[in-house]
Design a protein around this motif. Structure first.
Motif, PDB file in Angstrom:
ATOM      1  N   ASP A  52       0.869  -1.176   0.000  1.00 31.12           N
ATOM      2  CA  ASP A  52       0.000   0.000   0.000  1.00 31.12           C
ATOM      3  C   ASP A  52       0.908   1.229   0.000  1.00 31.12           C
ATOM      4  OD1 ASP A  52      -2.067   1.819   0.334  1.00 31.12           O
ATOM      5  OD2 ASP A  52      -2.678   1.091   2.289  1.00 31.12           O
ATOM      6  N   ILE A  53       0.516   2.267  -0.692  1.00 31.68           N
ATOM      7  CA  ILE A  53       1.312   3.496  -0.694  1.00 31.68           C
ATOM      8  C   ILE A  53       1.128   4.262   0.611  1.00 31.68           C
ATOM      9  CG2 ILE A  53       1.535   5.799  -1.700  1.00 31.68           C
ATOM     10  CD1 ILE A  53       1.047   4.638  -4.401  1.00 31.68           C
ATOM     11  N   HIS A  54      -0.125   4.441   1.008  1.00 30.22           N
ATOM     12  CA  HIS A  54      -0.455   5.290   2.155  1.00 30.22           C
ATOM     13  C   HIS A  54      -0.790   4.426   3.362  1.00 30.22           C
ATOM     14  CE1 HIS A  54      -0.675   8.474  -0.814  1.00 30.22           C
ATOM     15  NE2 HIS A  54      -1.490   7.723  -1.515  1.00 30.22           N
ATOM     16  N   PRO A  76      11.883  -5.217  -7.564  1.00 31.56           N
ATOM     17  CA  PRO A  76      10.661  -4.654  -8.144  1.00 31.56           C
ATOM     18  C   PRO A  76       9.623  -4.364  -7.055  1.00 31.56           C
ATOM     19  CG  PRO A  76      11.029  -6.931  -8.907  1.00 31.56           C
ATOM     20  CD  PRO A  76      12.092  -6.604  -7.931  1.00 31.56           C
ATOM     21  N   VAL A  77       8.824  -3.339  -7.314  1.00 31.97           N
ATOM     22  CA  VAL A  77       7.781  -2.923  -6.368  1.00 31.97           C
ATOM     23  C   VAL A  77       6.492  -2.686  -7.135  1.00 31.97           C
ATOM     24  CG1 VAL A  77       7.068  -1.169  -4.693  1.00 31.97           C
ATOM     25  CG2 VAL A  77       9.482  -1.824  -4.846  1.00 31.97           C
ATOM     26  N   ILE A  78       5.396  -3.153  -6.573  1.00 31.20           N
ATOM     27  CA  ILE A  78       4.060  -2.812  -7.062  1.00 31.20           C
ATOM     28  C   ILE A  78       3.334  -2.166  -5.897  1.00 31.20           C
ATOM     29  CG2 ILE A  78       1.825  -3.669  -7.880  1.00 31.20           C
ATOM     30  CD1 ILE A  78       3.337  -5.970  -9.239  1.00 31.20           C
ATOM     31  N   VAL A  95       1.265   1.311 -10.050  1.00 32.26           N
ATOM     32  CA  VAL A  95       0.324   1.595  -8.964  1.00 32.26           C
ATOM     33  C   VAL A  95      -1.035   1.047  -9.385  1.00 32.26           C
ATOM     34  CG1 VAL A  95      -0.810   3.363  -7.563  1.00 32.26           C
ATOM     35  CG2 VAL A  95       1.560   3.705  -8.326  1.00 32.26           C
ATOM     36  N   LEU A  96      -1.570   0.142  -8.584  1.00 33.67           N
ATOM     37  CA  LEU A  96      -2.878  -0.446  -8.851  1.00 33.67           C
ATOM     38  C   LEU A  96      -3.888   0.096  -7.852  1.00 33.67           C
ATOM     39  CD1 LEU A  96      -1.818  -4.176  -9.349  1.00 33.67           C
ATOM     40  CD2 LEU A  96      -2.059  -2.396 -11.087  1.00 33.67           C
ATOM     41  N   ARG A  97      -5.087   0.280  -8.312  1.00 26.79           N
ATOM     42  CA  ARG A  97      -6.170   0.753  -7.436  1.00 26.79           C
ATOM     43  C   ARG A  97      -6.732  -0.418  -6.653  1.00 26.79           C
ATOM     44  NH1 ARG A  97      -9.148   4.827  -5.487  1.00 26.79           N
ATOM     45  NH2 ARG A  97     -11.393   4.611  -5.601  1.00 26.79           N
ATOM     46  N   LYS A  98      -6.927  -0.212  -5.347  1.00 29.45           N
ATOM     47  CA  LYS A  98      -7.554  -1.235  -4.502  1.00 29.45           C
ATOM     48  C   LYS A  98      -9.064  -1.108  -4.591  1.00 29.45           C
ATOM     49  CE  LYS A  98      -5.433  -0.068  -0.573  1.00 29.45           C
ATOM     50  NZ  LYS A  98      -5.068  -0.106   0.836  1.00 29.45           N
TER      51      LYS A  98
END
Length: 113
Positions: A52-54, A76-78, A95-98
């Motif tokens: 998660d980014i945040h 690698p990071v997603i 960056v993928l949307r949850k």
């Protein structure tokens, strides 16, 4: 792949880890950035960081990526975001949307190769 999967929401973490396992990956789960930072500091050779980014109350996804890449620059990071799928400034990783779908996650992993 051996994947470190990080989120501050235990339900989202469980679902994401299950998706990764459905794709035949070995997954280590970490609830929150602090636990993930501990795991990054071990000798476990992770092949991918999915985070998660945040995440309030600890290191966020970008901080975790920087920590992991201090010893493994090619890791690698997603990223996942519940806010949007636009990468914040300075982030070139996917960056993928949850929540995301299995196929979307599979394509993101395949795109790292």
């Amino acid at each position: 792949m051996r994947i470190l999967c990080v989120d501050d929401d235990d339900l989202v973490l469980a679902v994401t880890a299950d998706l990764l396992r459905a794709l035949d990956h070995e997954v280590t789960e970490a609830i929150g950035g602090s636990r993930a930072a501990e795991l990054i500091g071990t000798d476990i050779p992770f092949d991918l960081l999915v985070t998660d980014i945040h995440m309030p109350g600890g290191p966020g996804g970008a901080d975790l990526a920087a920590l992991a890449r201090s010893t493994r620059p090619d890791l690698p990071v997603i990223y996942f975001s519940g806010i949007d799928s636009t990468a914040p400034a300075g982030i070139a990783d996917p960056v993928l949307r949850k929540p995301c779908r299995l196929g979307e996650l599979q394509r993101a992993i395949a795109g790292l190769a």
